[in-house]
Design a protein around this motif. Structure first.
Motif, short mmCIF file in Angstrom:
data_model
loop_
_atom_site.label_atom_id
_atom_site.label_comp_id
_atom_site.label_asym_id
_atom_site.label_seq_id
_atom_site.Cartn_x
_atom_site.Cartn_y
_atom_site.Cartn_z
N PHE A 1 0.84 -1.20 0.00
CA PHE A 1 0.00 0.00 0.00
C PHE A 1 0.87 1.25 0.00
O PHE A 1 1.79 1.38 0.80
CB PHE A 1 -0.92 -0.01 1.22
CG PHE A 1 -1.94 1.10 1.24
CD1 PHE A 1 -2.98 1.11 0.34
CD2 PHE A 1 -1.83 2.15 2.14
CE1 PHE A 1 -3.93 2.13 0.35
CE2 PHE A 1 -2.75 3.17 2.16
CZ PHE A 1 -3.81 3.16 1.26
N GLN A 2 0.58 2.18 -0.90
CA GLN A 2 1.32 3.44 -1.07
C GLN A 2 2.80 3.18 -1.34
O GLN A 2 3.67 3.93 -0.87
CB GLN A 2 1.17 4.33 0.19
CG GLN A 2 -0.25 4.71 0.52
CD GLN A 2 -0.88 5.74 -0.41
OE1 GLN A 2 -0.45 5.90 -1.53
NE2 GLN A 2 -1.91 6.41 0.07
N ASN A 3 3.10 2.12 -2.10
CA ASN A 3 4.49 1.83 -2.44
C ASN A 3 4.90 2.43 -3.78
O ASN A 3 6.06 2.31 -4.17
CB ASN A 3 4.71 0.31 -2.50
CG ASN A 3 4.75 -0.31 -1.11
OD1 ASN A 3 4.81 0.39 -0.11
ND2 ASN A 3 4.71 -1.63 -1.06
N GLY A 4 3.98 3.08 -4.46
CA GLY A 4 4.29 3.67 -5.75
C GLY A 4 5.00 5.01 -5.62
O GLY A 4 5.18 5.54 -4.50
N LEU A 5 5.38 5.56 -6.74
CA LEU A 5 6.06 6.86 -6.73
C LEU A 5 5.11 7.98 -6.34
O LEU A 5 5.51 8.96 -5.71
CB LEU A 5 6.65 7.14 -8.12
CG LEU A 5 7.75 6.18 -8.58
CD1 LEU A 5 8.19 6.53 -10.00
CD2 LEU A 5 8.94 6.22 -7.63
N LEU A 6 3.84 7.86 -6.70
CA LEU A 6 2.85 8.89 -6.41
C LEU A 6 1.95 8.42 -5.26
O LEU A 6 1.21 7.45 -5.41
CB LEU A 6 2.01 9.20 -7.64
CG LEU A 6 0.97 10.32 -7.50
CD1 LEU A 6 1.66 11.63 -7.17
CD2 LEU A 6 0.13 10.45 -8.76
N LYS A 7 2.05 9.10 -4.13
CA LYS A 7 1.24 8.74 -2.97
C LYS A 7 0.03 9.67 -2.89
O LYS A 7 0.17 10.89 -2.93
CB LYS A 7 2.06 8.83 -1.69
CG LYS A 7 3.18 7.79 -1.61
CD LYS A 7 3.89 7.83 -0.27
CE LYS A 7 4.97 6.75 -0.19
NZ LYS A 7 5.66 6.77 1.12
N GLY A 8 -1.12 9.07 -2.74
CA GLY A 8 -2.34 9.87 -2.72
C GLY A 8 -2.73 10.38 -1.36
O GLY A 8 -3.44 11.37 -1.24
N GLY A 9 -2.28 9.71 -0.31
CA GLY A 9 -2.68 10.12 1.04
C GLY A 9 -1.90 9.37 2.10
O GLY A 9 -0.70 9.14 1.97
N GLY A 10 -2.61 8.96 3.16
CA GLY A 10 -1.96 8.36 4.30
C GLY A 10 -1.52 6.92 4.04
O GLY A 10 -1.95 6.26 3.10
#
Length: 353
Positions: free
Chosen positions: A223-232
């Motif tokens: 979770f949220q491991n990509g280059l673009l983080k959307g939030g928490g």
């Protein structure tokens, strides 16, 4: 002769009965019943002027007091609202807020002071409010997989989660989808003088959501491991059923301006108390012209502050009173005999005849 005639007569009767029986057997006429023939007992009230006026008057008598009581209850709610997204931007970056929020090297810490205008009795509800955020967008709402959220064996089910379904190397994201990816991640802490005000974040989500929509054996992964983080981000050691901030966020709002529960403070606040709020201004609303507000609120037996229900009852009750008065006036000024056939269109005579 007589016997022959009698036999012929008897045979004719038998043939006729057989033909009639065959006809009855071949007919498509349904079996008679009061239900199919619409002959069941029914109430067919006649709307006389007295009945109509009485019903409107009764609705008005009930609705107006309910509306007044609802408005009074809503007025008893105390709210402190503070918009902070604009004032927490450094002075040298007010013209480029997007660069400020996207730069991880710039501190997002911010301190605000709230003054209590009226006594606020516990529990005090802490909300965050977002404006101009369309959680009801069709593509956004559909970007989730409920089966994956409930069952650990369905972690690979990421259908409908585009564009946040897998990592760059093809590993499934849990939880997948745009809703989870855009999780709100501003944080708040409160002090009154030297006293820390603890924010209780337990049971801020719906019990039905915790028990039936988010599995106790489902843990975040990739979770949220990509280059673009959307939030928490989410703690991978805590199951989704206990990640209540996520559960609250995943229950999408119907309108572009909405509040979501952050926690509760179980301390009474007195008038003129100064509450220091230390917050992390992490969530990016500058990209779409959104607003962020911190809300402290009490509650009554009717819930939070909402005048709509009270006004709706008062307006409907008032309209009913007006209609009752209008029909009464019309009845006395221009009475009409009930069931008068002269008012039927085919019984009316054209003028001059």
């Amino acid at each position: 002769m007589n016997n022959h005639a009698a036999g012929t007569s008897s045979g004719g009767f038998g043939d006729g009965d057989g033909a009639g029986g065959a006809a009855r057997r071949n007919t498509k006429m349904p079996k008679y019943s009061k239900f199919t023939q619409q002959e069941l007992p029914a109430c067919k009230p006649i709307l006389t002027p007295k009945w109509v006026v009485s019903v409107f008057f009764l609705v008005g008598v009930i609705f107006v007091p309910v509306g007044v009581v609802s408005l009074l209850a809503a007025r008893d709610v105390i709210e402190i609202i503070d918009r902070y997204d604009d004032v927490c931007v450094p002075a040298n970056m007010t013209d480029n807020k997007l660069a400020y929020i996207q730069n991880p090297n710039i501190s997002k810490e911010c301190t605000r002071t709230l003054t209590i205008t009226e006594d606020m009795n516990q529990p005090i509800f802490v909300y965050y409010q977002l404006d101009n955020f369309y959680q009801n967008h069709r593509r956004y709402v559909k970007s989730r997989n409920d089966g994956q959220l409930r069952d650990a064996t369905k972690a690979n089910q990421t259908s409908a989660c585009e564009p946040e379904k897998t990592t760059a190397d093809g590993k499934p994201i849990v939880p997948c989808g745009l809703i989870a990816w855009s999780l709100f991640n501003d944080t708040y802490s409160f002090t009154r003088g030297n006293e820390n005000l603890t924010v209780d974040k337990k049971d801020i989500s719906w019990k039905s959501d915790r028990e039936h929509k988010f599995g106790k054996d489902v843990y975040p992964s990739n979770f949220q491991n990509g280059l673009l983080k959307g939030g928490g981000t989410l703690d991978p050691t805590i199951p989704l059923s206990k990640q209540e901030d996520l559960i609250v966020w995943m229950r999408t709002a119907a309108l572009p301006t909405f509040r979501k529960l952050y926690g509760r403070i179980y301390v009474d606040l007195k008038k003129n108390d100064n509450i220091t709020v230390k917050l992390s201004n992490n969530y990016n609303t500058y990209n779409f012209g959104g607003k962020k507000k911190l809300v402290l609120s009490t509650a009554t037996w009717l819930g939070g502050k909402n005048d709509f229900l009270g006004f709706a009852y008062v307006i409907v009750g008032g309209v009913c009173f007006f209609l009752a008065f209008a029909f009464t006036l019309l009845y006395f000024i221009k009475p009409r005999k009930l069931g008068d056939h002269n008012y039927l269109s085919w019984n009316r005579h054209p003028a001059g005849r």
